[in-house]
Scaffold this motif. Structure first.
Motif, PDB file in Angstrom:
ATOM      1  N   ARG A  34     -42.114   6.879  -4.202  1.00  0.00           N
ATOM      2  CA  ARG A  34     -41.721   5.510  -4.580  1.00  0.00           C
ATOM      3  C   ARG A  34     -42.595   4.444  -3.914  1.00  0.00           C
ATOM      4  N   ARG A  35     -43.441   4.849  -2.991  1.00  0.00           N
ATOM      5  CA  ARG A  35     -44.264   3.869  -2.275  1.00  0.00           C
ATOM      6  C   ARG A  35     -45.386   3.363  -3.175  1.00  0.00           C
ATOM      7  N   SER A  36     -45.643   2.071  -3.092  1.00  0.00           N
ATOM      8  CA  SER A  36     -46.696   1.472  -3.912  1.00  0.00           C
ATOM      9  C   SER A  36     -48.063   1.768  -3.312  1.00  0.00           C
ATOM     10  N   LEU A  37     -49.097   1.660  -4.135  1.00  0.00           N
ATOM     11  CA  LEU A  37     -50.469   1.870  -3.658  1.00  0.00           C
ATOM     12  C   LEU A  37     -50.813   0.883  -2.556  1.00  0.00           C
ATOM     13  N   SER A  38     -50.332  -0.345  -2.685  1.00  0.00           N
ATOM     14  CA  SER A  38     -50.644  -1.353  -1.663  1.00  0.00           C
ATOM     15  C   SER A  38     -49.976  -0.994  -0.336  1.00  0.00           C
ATOM     16  N   GLU A  39     -48.760  -0.455  -0.396  1.00  0.00           N
ATOM     17  CA  GLU A  39     -48.070  -0.048   0.825  1.00  0.00           C
ATOM     18  C   GLU A  39     -48.793   1.121   1.487  1.00  0.00           C
ATOM     19  N   VAL A  40     -49.203   2.090   0.677  1.00  0.00           N
ATOM     20  CA  VAL A  40     -49.935   3.246   1.205  1.00  0.00           C
ATOM     21  C   VAL A  40     -51.243   2.801   1.853  1.00  0.00           C
ATOM     22  N   GLY A  41     -51.964   1.890   1.190  1.00  0.00           N
ATOM     23  CA  GLY A  41     -53.233   1.391   1.727  1.00  0.00           C
ATOM     24  C   GLY A  41     -53.058   0.622   3.018  1.00  0.00           C
ATOM     25  N   ALA A  42     -52.050  -0.250   3.059  1.00  0.00           N
ATOM     26  CA  ALA A  42     -51.805  -1.041   4.271  1.00  0.00           C
ATOM     27  C   ALA A  42     -51.415  -0.126   5.431  1.00  0.00           C
ATOM     28  N   ALA A  43     -50.605   0.888   5.143  1.00  0.00           N
ATOM     29  CA  ALA A  43     -50.201   1.834   6.188  1.00  0.00           C
ATOM     30  C   ALA A  43     -51.416   2.581   6.734  1.00  0.00           C
ATOM     31  N   ALA A  44     -52.317   2.987   5.843  1.00  0.00           N
ATOM     32  CA  ALA A  44     -53.511   3.723   6.267  1.00  0.00           C
ATOM     33  C   ALA A  44     -54.367   2.889   7.214  1.00  0.00           C
ATOM     34  N   ARG A  45     -54.549   1.623   6.878  1.00  0.00           N
ATOM     35  CA  ARG A  45     -55.379   0.748   7.728  1.00  0.00           C
ATOM     36  C   ARG A  45     -54.730   0.532   9.090  1.00  0.00           C
ATOM     37  N   ALA A  46     -53.408   0.325   9.094  1.00  0.00           N
ATOM     38  CA  ALA A  46     -52.713   0.092  10.361  1.00  0.00           C
ATOM     39  C   ALA A  46     -52.736   1.336  11.242  1.00  0.00           C
ATOM     40  N   VAL A  77     -53.719  13.320   0.820  1.00  0.00           N
ATOM     41  CA  VAL A  77     -53.590  13.432  -0.636  1.00  0.00           C
ATOM     42  C   VAL A  77     -52.355  12.659  -1.084  1.00  0.00           C
ATOM     43  N   GLY A  78     -52.406  12.147  -2.312  1.00  0.00           N
ATOM     44  CA  GLY A  78     -51.255  11.480  -2.911  1.00  0.00           C
ATOM     45  C   GLY A  78     -50.755  10.318  -2.082  1.00  0.00           C
ATOM     46  N   SER A  79     -49.441  10.317  -1.833  1.00  0.00           N
ATOM     47  CA  SER A  79     -48.821   9.204  -1.120  1.00  0.00           C
ATOM     48  C   SER A  79     -48.682   9.457   0.379  1.00  0.00           C
ATOM     49  N   GLU A  80     -49.391  10.472   0.887  1.00  0.00           N
ATOM     50  CA  GLU A  80     -49.437  10.654   2.342  1.00  0.00           C
ATOM     51  C   GLU A  80     -50.057   9.421   2.986  1.00  0.00           C
ATOM     52  N   PRO A  81     -49.684   9.117   4.239  1.00  0.00           N
ATOM     53  CA  PRO A  81     -50.419   8.064   4.942  1.00  0.00           C
ATOM     54  C   PRO A  81     -51.920   8.373   4.898  1.00  0.00           C
ATOM     55  N   GLY A  82     -52.703   7.446   4.391  1.00  0.00           N
ATOM     56  CA  GLY A  82     -54.116   7.710   4.115  1.00  0.00           C
ATOM     57  C   GLY A  82     -54.955   7.923   5.352  1.00  0.00           C
ATOM     58  N   THR A  83     -55.979   8.764   5.221  1.00  0.00           N
ATOM     59  CA  THR A  83     -56.885   9.026   6.350  1.00  0.00           C
ATOM     60  C   THR A  83     -58.335   8.649   6.055  1.00  0.00           C
ATOM     61  N   THR A  84     -58.619   8.115   4.867  1.00  0.00           N
ATOM     62  CA  THR A  84     -60.018   7.815   4.518  1.00  0.00           C
ATOM     63  C   THR A  84     -60.642   6.841   5.506  1.00  0.00           C
ATOM     64  N   ALA A  85     -59.962   5.730   5.752  1.00  0.00           N
ATOM     65  CA  ALA A  85     -60.483   4.730   6.698  1.00  0.00           C
ATOM     66  C   ALA A  85     -60.561   5.313   8.100  1.00  0.00           C
ATOM     67  N   LEU A  93     -61.017   8.478   9.028  1.00  0.00           N
ATOM     68  CA  LEU A  93     -62.135   9.411   9.161  1.00  0.00           C
ATOM     69  C   LEU A  93     -63.448   8.671   9.387  1.00  0.00           C
ATOM     70  N   ASP A  94     -63.680   7.639   8.588  1.00  0.00           N
ATOM     71  CA  ASP A  94     -64.938   6.904   8.713  1.00  0.00           C
ATOM     72  C   ASP A  94     -65.024   6.165  10.045  1.00  0.00           C
ATOM     73  N   ARG A  95     -63.904   5.648  10.510  1.00  0.00           N
ATOM     74  CA  ARG A  95     -63.924   4.938  11.791  1.00  0.00           C
ATOM     75  C   ARG A  95     -64.128   5.902  12.966  1.00  0.00           C
ATOM     76  N   LEU A  96     -63.617   7.099  12.840  1.00  0.00           N
ATOM     77  CA  LEU A  96     -63.850   8.101  13.888  1.00  0.00           C
ATOM     78  C   LEU A  96     -65.331   8.461  13.966  1.00  0.00           C
ATOM     79  N   VAL A  97     -65.955   8.630  12.797  1.00  0.00           N
ATOM     80  CA  VAL A  97     -67.387   8.942  12.761  1.00  0.00           C
ATOM     81  C   VAL A  97     -68.199   7.769  13.314  1.00  0.00           C
TER      82      VAL A  97
END
Length: 202
Positions: free
Chosen positions: A31-43, A66-74, A76-80
């Motif tokens: 039920r989480r929106s894309l914007s919520e998932v994205g904001a959570a990932a950045r935080a 994957v999917g609506s998991e708290p995102g790790t893309t940002a 991963l890049d910040r760790l590198v």
């Protein structure tokens, strides 16, 4: 008279309890929106990159969300960018995890079950033991650090290889913390949880 086969074993009851909690949590995530998932990932990325355990780490084991998991893309890049050696899991046919180094988005390729996995040389299942920080997915965590995964056992096996004292942390949404997680003997606790609100250590 009740047949022996109809009497549920204690392990069966635990498995059913876990299934019920998983279903509830997955429904909430969908039920989480894309914007919520994205904001959570950045935080979450902000909090983890600033955490002293991560700042001190040379090698970080992480994963591709994957999917609506708290995102790790940002993250991963910040760790590198921070000069960390990042290793990511490769799912094996028996649900165990091998590991390979992450060298940016171009080093990932589609794999089974909708996953993205690193394409570089395999480092072996024991490579997770070389990480100073191990970041893992999950669906919930209890007040004492008992983590609920998706049921495949992949990360319980991986966490069993991690030396005692290593900073292990599950990435979740705030309402997925403090949950009464049904626990079995093979379940491995984590040392901390990272949510958009911060990092809490157990």
């Amino acid at each position: 008279m009740t047949s022996p086969q109809s009497v549920p074993e204690p392990g069966d009851n635990l498995a059913l309890a876990k299934l019920a909690v998983r279903d509830q949590l997955l429904t909430s995530r969908r039920r989480r929106s894309l914007s919520e998932v994205g904001a959570a990932a950045r935080a979450i990325a902000d909090h983890l990159v600033a955490a002293p355990e991560v700042r001190r780490a040379a090698t970080v084991a992480c994963y591709v969300s994957v999917g609506s998991e708290p995102g790790t893309t940002a993250l991963l890049d910040r760790l590198v960018e921070a000069g960390k050696r990042v290793i990511l899991p490769v799912l094996l046919p028996d649900n165990d995890l091998d590991w390979s180094a992450y060298h940016g988005p171009a080093s990932l390729a589609p794999a089974g079950r909708g996953l993205l996995e690193p394409v570089g040389p395999r480092l072996g299942a024991d490579a997770v033991a070389t990480a100073d920080v191990v970041l893992v997915p999950g669906l919930a965590v209890s007040p004492t650090g008992q983590r609920l995964g998706r049921g495949g056992g992949s990360y319980d096996r991986a966490l069993a290889r991690v030396p005692l004292g290593t900073f292990t942390c599950v990435l979740l949404y705030p309402d997925e913390t403090g949950v009464a997680v049904p626990t079995e003997p093979h379940d491995r606790p984590v040392a901390a949880v990272a949510t958009p609100e911060g990092v809490v250590r157990f």
